[in-house]
Design an enzyme around this catalytic site. Structure first.
Site, PDB file in Angstrom:
ATOM      1  N   GLU A   9      57.269  -5.601   1.395  1.00 18.90           N
ATOM      2  CA  GLU A   9      58.041  -6.166   2.978  1.00 18.90           C
ATOM      3  C   GLU A   9      59.793  -5.427   2.175  1.00 18.90           C
ATOM      4  OE1 GLU A   9      55.667  -7.407   1.226  1.00 18.90           O
ATOM      5  OE2 GLU A   9      54.996  -8.979   3.371  1.00 18.90           O
ATOM      6  N   ILE A  69      55.126  -3.455  -5.735  1.00 20.94           N
ATOM      7  CA  ILE A  69      56.427  -2.743  -7.633  1.00 20.94           C
ATOM      8  C   ILE A  69      55.714  -4.100  -8.729  1.00 20.94           C
ATOM      9  CG2 ILE A  69      57.849  -1.174  -8.860  1.00 20.94           C
ATOM     10  CD1 ILE A  69      58.873  -0.228  -6.072  1.00 20.94           C
TER      11      ILE A  69
HETATM   12 ZN   LIG Z   1      57.061 -10.567   0.030  1.00 19.51          ZN
END
Ligand SMILES: [Zn+2]
Length: 131
Positions: free
Chosen positions: A59, A47
């Site tokens: 992640e 994002i």
């Molecule tokens: Zn990262």
């Protein structure tokens, strides 16, 4: 490469998450998924923000969703990009915080079409900062 049904589902979840990426600045879509010790899957996408430094990796979005739903231990991760990139250093450290067995925590690296590699989290961050 050994691929259990659970790992296949994890990678497929990360592939679906990649399609949700908000990456208008880099154009580099990332999808991630984590599987918790109790078998739940959580996904994330990168994002980005007009103030670039505020952007967040896929992640960490996936992991923080898991933690915010009560998870405290992950056992596998999948990351999907167009070219098979591995997690950045910041994400490796953050994942390590919630991987009680980093030697056994698989990190699957994939593209939309194929699986590129399987590492363990320990391989990706051999000298992690610990508590
Ligand atoms: Zn990262």
């Amino acid at each position: 490469m050994q691929l259990s049904p659970e790992d296949r589902a994890l990678i497929e979840a990360a592939r679906r998450a990649q399609q949700q990426a908000y990456a208008p600045y880099s154009g580099y879509a990332v999808g991630a998924a984590v599987r918790t010790a109790d078998g739940r899957l959580f996904t994330g996408c990168n994002i980005e923000n007009a103030s670039y430094g505020l952007s967040v990796c896929a992640e960490r979005v996936a992991l923080f969703r898991a933690v915010s739903e009560g998870a405290r231990a992950i056992e596998a991760v999948a990351v999907v990009t167009r070219d098979g990139a591995t997690p950045c250093g910041a994400c490796r450290q953050v994942l390590m915080e919630f991987a009680p067995e980093p030697e056994a925590c698989s990190v699957w690296i994939a593209t939309p079409d194929h699986i590129v590699a399987r590492y363990t989290l320990r391989q990706l961050l051999p000298d992690a900062f610990g508590r």
